[in-house]
Scaffold this motif. Structure first.
Motif, mmCIF file in Angstrom:
data_model
loop_
_atom_site.group_PDB
_atom_site.id
_atom_site.type_symbol
_atom_site.label_atom_id
_atom_site.label_comp_id
_atom_site.label_asym_id
_atom_site.label_seq_id
_atom_site.Cartn_x
_atom_site.Cartn_y
_atom_site.Cartn_z
ATOM 1 N N THR A 2 0.967 -1.163 -0.019
ATOM 2 C CA THR A 2 0.125 -0.016 0.225
ATOM 3 C C THR A 2 0.737 1.221 0.091
ATOM 4 N N CYS A 3 0.359 2.252 -0.948
ATOM 5 C CA CYS A 3 1.127 3.512 -0.991
ATOM 6 C C CYS A 3 0.642 4.488 0.081
ATOM 7 N N ARG A 4 1.383 4.865 0.897
ATOM 8 C CA ARG A 4 0.798 5.843 2.201
ATOM 9 C C ARG A 4 0.890 7.316 1.463
ATOM 10 N N VAL A 5 -0.029 7.963 1.661
ATOM 11 C CA VAL A 5 -0.284 9.396 0.978
ATOM 12 C C VAL A 5 -0.682 10.417 2.301
ATOM 13 N N LEU A 6 0.127 11.656 2.187
ATOM 14 C CA LEU A 6 -0.208 12.710 2.964
ATOM 15 C C LEU A 6 -0.921 13.712 2.137
ATOM 16 N N LEU A 7 -2.076 14.116 2.679
ATOM 17 C CA LEU A 7 -2.942 15.163 2.043
ATOM 18 C C LEU A 7 -2.646 16.479 2.698
ATOM 19 N N ALA A 8 -2.208 17.496 2.149
ATOM 20 C CA ALA A 8 -1.878 18.821 2.562
ATOM 21 C C ALA A 8 -2.568 19.940 1.777
ATOM 22 N N ASP A 9 -3.971 20.548 2.388
ATOM 23 C CA ASP A 9 -4.575 21.449 1.739
ATOM 24 C C ASP A 9 -5.260 22.422 2.906
ATOM 25 N N ASP A 10 -5.342 23.565 2.807
ATOM 26 C CA ASP A 10 -5.888 24.371 3.749
ATOM 27 C C ASP A 10 -7.583 24.386 3.680
ATOM 28 N N HIS A 11 -7.886 23.671 2.763
ATOM 29 C CA HIS A 11 -9.523 23.713 2.556
ATOM 30 C C HIS A 11 -10.042 22.210 2.849
ATOM 31 N N ALA A 12 -10.765 22.253 3.947
ATOM 32 C CA ALA A 12 -11.391 21.045 4.356
ATOM 33 C C ALA A 12 -12.346 20.327 3.215
ATOM 34 N N VAL A 13 -12.933 21.060 2.504
ATOM 35 C CA VAL A 13 -13.831 20.568 1.646
ATOM 36 C C VAL A 13 -12.968 19.777 0.488
ATOM 37 N N ILE A 14 -11.857 20.476 0.150
ATOM 38 C CA ILE A 14 -11.013 19.987 -0.903
ATOM 39 C C ILE A 14 -10.210 18.676 -0.274
ATOM 40 N N ARG A 15 -9.786 18.723 0.781
ATOM 41 C CA ARG A 15 -9.326 17.446 1.529
ATOM 42 C C ARG A 15 -10.179 16.274 1.449
ATOM 43 N N ALA A 16 -11.562 16.553 1.767
ATOM 44 C CA ALA A 16 -12.485 15.682 1.741
ATOM 45 C C ALA A 16 -12.826 14.941 0.532
ATOM 46 N N GLY A 17 -12.884 15.666 -0.598
ATOM 47 C CA GLY A 17 -12.961 15.264 -2.080
ATOM 48 C C GLY A 17 -11.793 14.533 -2.357
ATOM 49 N N VAL A 18 -10.621 14.980 -2.303
ATOM 50 C CA VAL A 18 -9.617 14.210 -2.568
ATOM 51 C C VAL A 18 -9.786 12.851 -1.704
ATOM 52 N N ARG A 19 -9.727 12.855 -0.539
ATOM 53 C CA ARG A 19 -9.787 11.676 0.256
ATOM 54 C C ARG A 19 -10.711 10.717 -0.229
ATOM 55 N N ALA A 20 -11.940 11.064 -0.866
ATOM 56 C CA ALA A 20 -12.798 10.103 -1.158
ATOM 57 C C ALA A 20 -12.376 9.522 -2.658
ATOM 58 N N MET A 21 -11.863 10.326 -3.267
ATOM 59 C CA MET A 21 -11.298 9.722 -4.506
ATOM 60 C C MET A 21 -10.341 8.507 -4.442
ATOM 61 N N ILE A 22 -9.274 8.975 -3.265
ATOM 62 C CA ILE A 22 -8.044 8.154 -3.166
ATOM 63 C C ILE A 22 -8.652 6.942 -2.498
ATOM 64 N N GLN A 23 -9.864 6.600 -1.844
ATOM 65 C CA GLN A 23 -10.300 5.632 -1.068
ATOM 66 C C GLN A 23 -10.818 4.851 -1.928
ATOM 67 N N ASP A 24 -11.232 5.361 -3.309
ATOM 68 C CA ASP A 24 -11.500 4.346 -4.430
ATOM 69 C C ASP A 24 -10.443 3.629 -5.023
ATOM 70 N N ILE A 25 -9.237 3.999 -4.763
ATOM 71 C CA ILE A 25 -8.155 3.833 -5.462
ATOM 72 C C ILE A 25 -7.280 2.443 -4.888
ATOM 73 N N ASP A 26 -7.315 1.165 -5.436
ATOM 74 C CA ASP A 26 -6.679 0.450 -4.694
ATOM 75 C C ASP A 26 -5.152 0.513 -4.266
ATOM 76 N N ASP A 27 -4.673 0.130 -3.215
ATOM 77 C CA ASP A 27 -3.310 0.186 -2.747
ATOM 78 C C ASP A 27 -2.788 1.292 -2.458
ATOM 79 N N TYR A 28 -3.700 2.414 -2.107
ATOM 80 C CA TYR A 28 -3.636 3.783 -1.711
ATOM 81 C C TYR A 28 -4.290 4.139 -0.309
ATOM 82 N N THR A 29 -3.598 4.758 0.520
ATOM 83 C CA THR A 29 -4.468 5.151 1.792
ATOM 84 C C THR A 29 -3.752 6.412 2.322
#
Length: 214
Positions: A2-29
């Motif tokens: 699994t590839c470990r990802v750190l998400l850095a953005d000052d907008h919670a809405v953006i982080r939530a959207g990107v988090r949701a997309m990454i959760q749908d990608i296998d082998d990424y967390t």
């Protein structure tokens, strides 16, 4: 693995959207989230992610400022810029400061996947919408090659290196020994203070040594 990802953005809405997309990608967390550059640097040291998705415009410490620190203190982390800024000057600055890729925030989920995969395997990635403007900006900054003290032979070898030619292929094509080509390559990198092929390609395009179509 699994590839470990750190998400850095000052907008919670953006982080939530990107988090949701990454959760749908296998082998990424997603292993952590940061709201500014300072927190990004701190979490990178603590969590040791494989990839950092980094915004540029953040409060207190910007993404570009954080990028410089990350290169020094977390060199094993690959940084993929995720930004709304499309200006080629900003993109080039990010690449020159060590970013491995640049993705626009309006990218679709499939492009996010492509960018993550490219950066994960050590390649560079640019959103298709900014490739041409970045190349044009780089080419517009052409300087005289003689300023850098490269000989015509070294310029010729540099062009072949940036086209993906192997050392042996270059040697055979120019009628030189492999050791001679290796010596020229070492001298080129030392003279330009550039130590990897992707950066050599960026330099060669920016300086007009190769054209965008090469």
């Amino acid at each position: 693995m699994t590839c470990r990802v750190l998400l850095a953005d000052d907008h919670a809405v953006i982080r939530a959207g990107v988090r949701a997309m990454i959760q749908d990608i296998d082998d990424y967390t997603i292993v952590g989230e940061a709201e500014d550059g300072k927190e990004t640097v701190e979490l990178a040291r603590e969590l040791e992610p494989d990839i950092i998705l980094l915004d540029i415009s953040m409060k207190r410490v910007s993404g570009l400022e954080a990028l410089q620190v990350l290169n020094r203190h977390s060199p094993d982390c690959k940084v993929l810029i995720l930004s709304m800024h499309t200006g080629p000057e900003v993109v080039l600055e990010a690449l020159q400061k060590g970013a491995h890729g640049y993705l626009l925030k309006d990218a679709a989920a499939f492009e996010l996947r492509m960018a993550l995969e490219a950066v994960r395997r050590g390649d560079r990635y640019l959103s298709s919408a900014i490739v041409q403007p970045v190349i044009e900006q780089a080419v517009s900054k052409v300087n005289a090659h003689s300023e850098h003290g490269l000989t015509q032979r070294q310029l010729e070898i540099l062009r072949l290196i940036t086209r993906g030619e192997s050392t042996r292929s270059i040697a055979n094509g120019l009628g030189l020994s492999v050791k001679t080509v290796e010596a020229h390559r070492a001298q080129i990198m030392k003279r330009l203070q550039i130590h990897d092929v992707p950066s050599l390609v960026l330099y060669a395009v920016r300086e007009g040594i190769i054209s965008p179509d090469d």
